[in-house]
Scaffold this motif. Structure first.
Motif, short mmCIF file in Angstrom:
data_model
loop_
_atom_site.label_atom_id
_atom_site.label_comp_id
_atom_site.label_asym_id
_atom_site.label_seq_id
_atom_site.Cartn_x
_atom_site.Cartn_y
_atom_site.Cartn_z
N UNK A 20 -7.48 -0.79 -3.50
CA UNK A 20 -8.15 0.48 -3.66
C UNK A 20 -7.58 0.83 -5.07
N UNK A 21 -6.70 0.23 -5.83
CA UNK A 21 -6.21 0.43 -6.98
C UNK A 21 -7.05 0.39 -8.20
N UNK A 49 -16.22 -0.52 -5.01
CA UNK A 49 -15.79 0.66 -5.20
C UNK A 49 -15.76 1.14 -6.53
N UNK A 81 -7.95 8.21 -6.58
CA UNK A 81 -6.59 7.89 -5.75
C UNK A 81 -5.48 8.32 -6.50
N UNK A 134 -4.84 10.20 -1.13
CA UNK A 134 -3.89 9.23 -0.64
C UNK A 134 -4.92 7.86 -0.76
N UNK A 135 -4.53 6.82 -1.43
CA UNK A 135 -5.18 5.49 -1.39
C UNK A 135 -5.67 5.16 0.09
N UNK A 164 -9.13 5.75 0.45
CA UNK A 164 -9.97 5.51 -0.55
C UNK A 164 -11.33 4.89 -0.25
N UNK A 218 4.23 6.42 -8.64
CA UNK A 218 5.38 6.26 -9.58
C UNK A 218 4.92 7.07 -11.08
N UNK A 234 0.82 -1.27 0.07
CA UNK A 234 0.09 -0.19 0.16
C UNK A 234 0.92 1.35 0.23
N UNK A 235 0.37 2.22 -0.98
CA UNK A 235 1.19 3.53 -0.92
C UNK A 235 1.51 4.29 0.46
N UNK A 281 2.29 -0.36 -6.47
CA UNK A 281 1.20 -0.71 -7.24
C UNK A 281 1.57 -2.20 -8.30
N UNK A 328 4.03 9.45 -3.30
CA UNK A 328 4.43 7.98 -3.59
C UNK A 328 4.11 7.65 -5.11
N UNK A 376 -17.09 4.84 -7.84
CA UNK A 376 -16.16 5.55 -8.87
C UNK A 376 -16.89 5.82 -10.22
N UNK A 393 3.40 -1.42 -11.06
CA UNK A 393 4.70 -0.91 -11.06
C UNK A 393 5.49 -2.44 -10.96
#
Lengths: 287, 287
Positions: free
Chosen positions: A197-198, B124, B166, B155-156, B159, B199, A155-156, A167, B197, B128, A170
């Motif tokens: 959450x992603x 989720x 996020x 930030x996640x 979420x 990337x 998690x971030x 992620x 955070x 969204x 990544x």
């Protein structure tokens, strides 16, 4: 998607879930009492009872491993790089001795947290480059002893101090650059806590496919989260749609264990048999 | 990149930073004493002293706004949807009365947290979709009164309960679908706390460009973070390379305020003038 409602054949217990209740021998006994067939032990728990004894206890209890926790913590300043390298190779040797199917990599964040004593840095891009270099180097050793590496995106919230791979995309980018042939020896560990959450999660699970999906971890995200590290929830107590993620992973052909890993000040306070039996019932009802 | 070392012309104070030290009139006086030229007030602070009085105080103190906090919280069940819509239109009207350059949108998470009383959900993806529908609808009203909408990816860690947008990429995807012509009326608020955070951050800032970069917020990420909501750091006390992110935003042509927004149990305990003077000195030295 496999039916988990009838038995707990595919439940693995990450031993951090009950790490305050007893040492690894106590945990293995509790698993045996409950008919649990797999665990994922942590290095410090193995070290506390000795590797040889751990190997014996696992074998005598007919336990499989779903992974070994953990290698990683790659970012380090020059003075700490050799230690990091040796430490990771030892972790792989231990995983091999324990007959783990893979070792989980928590890759580390900024060097001062990843390898304490390292010079401080705010350069997360540099840390990420060190992570990739470290994985590439360790991968050669991993292939030589036959121990798959499972990169766990965290998690971030842990980007600074635990893992700057945050992620699934990544992690898979790293896999593709290091192991373009998808050998099955480099992949990811998908933990619902770290990834739920992603917005790209489902697409990235499809991208991963069977060769890259090496481990699957479950717990839950609590609202509110009282402690950023140690307030993870028992499955069903939080907001994560776990079956939805498990379905996606299994649609790619993943057929391994659903490993329960809960860091929780609350659950660490309860008797080990209560935690284990709750894990089993929730595994059947909400995983 | 602008030189902030000589003065604090481009510092804006988000008034949540000192919300426990006094009401909006007290905060505006403190800003006047310190030569601060812009603020971003919160709706509850405006409501507490009355909108008309807030408008007067802002005008009499020659303050600009860098934004208005906040609209959003779009996910809601059917019974709460009309309330959500009306509430957001009122927020835009207030922003207009205060002469804000944009309203910040914290889009909301799952409906039970976004609009309390709504039926619980773990979906989720559905939340969204509701967020995007809500922004699209509000955008028509925003255009009609001339009030730009700044989507703030959170930030996640938030979420579930605060925002299910996020990442900057996710926010920009929404912008592109709703406002493909890049009108300048729909964009993002980049807060280093929420995005450092990521990337993909640098690439997404380039993608955003000047038309989409409506606000820039600073504070810092503490290690450890003791409280997931209210332990944000004063700039320089944490791990974020703030100048690196500011440079990227300004390279796209952003020339607005660097808005300081710190939710912190620690800083809320200190005298208002100490907090404000620390903000000014850190703005000069580490932002």
């Amino acid at each position: 998607m496999r039916d988990f409602s009838k038995d707990h054949r595919w439940l693995s217990l990450n031993t951090a879930t009950v790490r305050r209740q007893g040492d690894l021998s106590v945990i293995i006994e509790a698993c045996a009492r409950a008919g649990i067939r797999a665990i994922d032990p942590w290095r410090d728990q193995v070290a506390a009872i000795g590797l040889d004894r751990a190997v014996r206890l696992v074998r005598d209890a007919n336990l499989e491993l779903s992974g070994y926790c953990r290698g990683g913590m790659f970012p380090a300043d020059t003075a700490h790089r050799a230690t990091m390298r040796d430490d990771n190779r030892r972790a792989l040797d231990e995983a091999k001795a324990l007959n783990a199917p893979c070792i989980v990599l928590v890759v580390g964040g900024l060097p001062q947290y990843s390898r304490p004593g390292s010079a401080s840095s705010k350069d997360i891009a540099a840390a990420r480059a060190q992570v990739e270099d470290g994985i590439a180097e360790l991968y050669d050793y991993a292939k030589s002893i036959g121990m798959p590496l499972a990169i766990e995106p965290l998690h971030p919230a842990y980007a600074a101090d635990r893992a700057c791979v945050n992620t699934t995309e990544q992690a898979l980018d790293i896999c593709d650059r290091i192991d373009s042939e998808k050998s099955g020896k480099l992949g990811v560990a998908i933990d619902v806590y770290h990834t739920w959450w992603d917005p790209a999660l489902m697409a990235q699970i499809r991208r991963a496919g069977r060769e890259r999906l090496l481990a699957f971890h479950v717990c839950d995200w609590m609202v509110p989260t009282k402690d950023i590290l140690n307030d993870r929830g028992m499955m069903g107590d939080g907001v994560i749609d776990i079956p939805n993620i498990r379905a996606a992973v299994e649609a790619e052909g993943f057929s391994g264990y659903s490993e329960i890993e809960i860091f929780s000040n609350d659950w660490w306070e309860r008797p080990i048999d209560e935690v284990v039996s709750t894990c089993i019932s929730r595994h059947k009802s909400v995983v």
